[in-house]
Structure formats: structure tokens, C-alpha cells
Design an enzyme around this catalytic site. Structure first.
Site, short mmCIF file in Angstrom:
data_model
loop_
_atom_site.label_atom_id
_atom_site.label_comp_id
_atom_site.label_asym_id
_atom_site.label_seq_id
_atom_site.Cartn_x
_atom_site.Cartn_y
_atom_site.Cartn_z
N LYS A 1 75.47 22.02 -18.23
CA LYS A 1 75.72 21.05 -19.30
C LYS A 1 76.36 21.69 -20.52
O LYS A 1 77.28 21.14 -21.12
CB LYS A 1 74.42 20.36 -19.73
CG LYS A 1 73.77 19.49 -18.70
CD LYS A 1 72.62 18.69 -19.30
CE LYS A 1 71.59 19.53 -20.01
NZ LYS A 1 70.90 20.49 -19.11
N THR A 2 75.86 22.86 -20.89
CA THR A 2 76.34 23.48 -22.13
C THR A 2 77.76 24.00 -21.96
O THR A 2 78.58 23.90 -22.88
CB THR A 2 75.40 24.62 -22.56
OG1 THR A 2 74.07 24.11 -22.67
CG2 THR A 2 75.83 25.20 -23.90
N LYS B 1 72.99 19.16 -30.29
CA LYS B 1 71.91 19.24 -29.30
C LYS B 1 70.64 18.82 -30.03
O LYS B 1 70.05 19.61 -30.77
CB LYS B 1 71.78 20.66 -28.77
CG LYS B 1 70.58 20.88 -27.85
CD LYS B 1 71.01 21.02 -26.42
CE LYS B 1 69.82 21.36 -25.52
NZ LYS B 1 70.23 21.55 -24.13
N ASP C 1 71.71 26.71 -27.42
CA ASP C 1 72.94 26.12 -26.91
C ASP C 1 73.94 25.88 -28.04
O ASP C 1 75.15 26.01 -27.86
CB ASP C 1 72.63 24.81 -26.18
CG ASP C 1 71.84 25.04 -24.90
OD1 ASP C 1 71.90 26.16 -24.37
OD2 ASP C 1 71.16 24.11 -24.44
N GLU D 1 74.44 16.74 -26.40
CA GLU D 1 73.92 17.32 -25.16
C GLU D 1 72.42 17.11 -25.06
O GLU D 1 71.67 17.44 -25.99
CB GLU D 1 74.23 18.81 -25.08
CG GLU D 1 73.74 19.44 -23.78
CD GLU D 1 73.94 20.94 -23.72
OE1 GLU D 1 73.32 21.57 -22.84
OE2 GLU D 1 74.69 21.49 -24.54
N GLY D 2 71.99 16.58 -23.93
CA GLY D 2 70.57 16.38 -23.70
C GLY D 2 69.86 17.63 -23.24
O GLY D 2 70.45 18.71 -23.14
N ALA D 3 68.58 17.48 -22.95
CA ALA D 3 67.75 18.59 -22.48
C ALA D 3 67.36 18.32 -21.03
O ALA D 3 66.70 17.32 -20.73
CB ALA D 3 66.49 18.72 -23.34
N GLY D 4 67.79 19.19 -20.11
CA GLY D 4 67.45 19.02 -18.70
C GLY D 4 68.01 17.74 -18.13
O GLY D 4 69.11 17.30 -18.47
N LEU E 1 82.91 29.87 -13.65
CA LEU E 1 83.72 30.76 -14.47
C LEU E 1 83.23 32.20 -14.28
O LEU E 1 82.05 32.49 -14.47
CB LEU E 1 83.64 30.37 -15.94
CG LEU E 1 84.05 28.94 -16.30
CD1 LEU E 1 83.92 28.71 -17.80
CD2 LEU E 1 85.45 28.62 -15.82
#
Length: 206
Positions: free
Chosen positions: A20-21, A37, A48, A103-106, A189
Site C-alpha cells: 500500500k505504501t 496516513k 509510512d 492510506e489505510g492500515a492493513g 521493485l
């Protein structure tokens, strides 16, 4: 990628550590967006927000977290360890010019407290949602479950991003059964720096 990105977008995942990050950082760079976040669990290495600030190229802001919790645990457990209770009524979208990536958590069913899950925060914000999945065995099931949960609360599903080695079987199953667009498949990456993040923007046509 044929559709324009919304001004504000919530990035969630099918699980923790699915990328996500990294995806958020790519979007922050490609859209010249701000980043937020709301809830960070775990600060042993870097947050993050610090990751996005380090590897993105943007004139936007990196807003401070509403809750920055010390332990790399589920937010409700990390909050309990720190002696706090996460109150989603006190979490408000920051005001900003231009685009914002949240951005959410999990995943969507991660607990925030005794009553609320991440999906409740998503519902409160009412933003279009981008689902990030790791391209591996199990991705189809996890992604379809996440999509179904989000649609169950009337959420606008913007699309799905697959992280890892491209897998046509996974992609086609998610598109067909989920009735959703896979916006990008991002191979792992080898190194993460501003150059590789900028290069990955092309996956979204940015």
C-alpha cells in the site's frame, strides 16, 4: 489506465504488507499529491509518512497522523499498549489544495477499537477506494472478499492494483468476478528510491 484519478483517493489493501505504501508513494509522485496516513501502527524503523516523504517527488503536503502508535500490531492492540483509544469521530480529512492520497492500515476488517474497523473509517470519509493486492496464491479470494465488503457499504470502488510478478490468471479472475478494473500490475521493485518510484508511475500512465 483510461479514467482520470479522483481528487481524493483512499488506498486500502487485502492484507498487511501488500504494498500500500509503495503504491501510495507512486501515486503521490505521479499526481503531485498530498499524503495522509490517519493511523500508523509501529515506528521501529520509519513511519509510512516518513517513507512517502523520503521517496516521493511532490509539492504537496505529508500531513501528520491522527494516531501514531508505537507497536507494529493491529491498531486496536497497539492503541491499547500505548494507553489510548482510537476515536474515529476525531479523525477528519485534512484540507489541502490539489490531490490527496489517504492510506489505510492493513485490510478493511482490521479493528480500530472495540466498535470500529478500518472499513468504518472508509465509510465515514466516503472517498473512492483503490484496493492493493499482492499478486500471489490467494490473491483472488482476498481481493474479491475486500471488493464485496466495500460494495456492501456503498463504497465507490475506483480499481485494483496488483503488486508482484504479473499473473494473468489472477488478473482475469479478479476483473471477471469482481467486475472491477485492474488499473496496474507493478512488478516488485528491486530497489526503492526516487528514480524507481518515478519510473513506476508509468504503470498508471502518469
Amino acid at each position: 489506465m483510461t479514467r482520470p484519478f479522483p481528487d481524493k483517493l483512499f488506498v486500502t489493501g487485502t492484507d498487511t504488507s501488500v504494498g500500500k505504501t509503495v503504491v501510495s508513494t507512486i501515486l503521490v509522485t505521479g499526481l503531485n499529491a498530498s499524503y495522509w496516513k490517519p493511523i500508523q501502527s509501529g515506528m521501529h524503523d520509519q513511519t509510512d509518512s516518513q517513507f512517502v516523504r523520503k521517496f516521493s517527488e511532490t509539492t504537496g503536503d505529508v500531513f501528520p497522523e491522527s494516531y501514531c502508535l508505537s507497536q507494529p500490531l493491529s491498531p486496536h492492540a497497539s492503541a491499547a499498549h500505548d494507553g489510548v483509544v482510537i476515536d474515529i469521530d476525531r479523525i477528519a480529512l485534512p484540507h489541502c489544495q490539489g490531490s490527496l492520497i489517504v492510506e489505510g492500515a492493513g485490510g478493511v476488517f482490521v479493528p480500530l477499537n472495540d466498535k470500529h474497523l478500518v472499513i468504518d473509517l472508509i465509510k465515514k470519509f466516503g472517498l473512492p477506494v483503490l484496493v492493493v493486492a499482492e499478486n500471489r496464491l490467494g490473491a483472488i479470494n482476498q481481493t474479491l472478499l475486500t471488493i464485496n465488503a466495500l460494495r456492501g457499504i456503498g463504497c465507490e470502488l475506483f480499481g485494483v492494483v496488483m503488486n508482484g510478478k504479473p499473473d494473468l490468471v489472477n488478473r482475469e479472475a479478479i476483473v471477471h468476478h469482481g467486475r472491477v478494473e485492474v488499473l496496474a500490475e507493478i512488478d516488485r521493485l528491486e530497489t526503492i528510491d526516487r528514480h524507481s518510484i518515478r519510473k513506476a508511475c508509468s504503470c498508471f500512465g502518469l
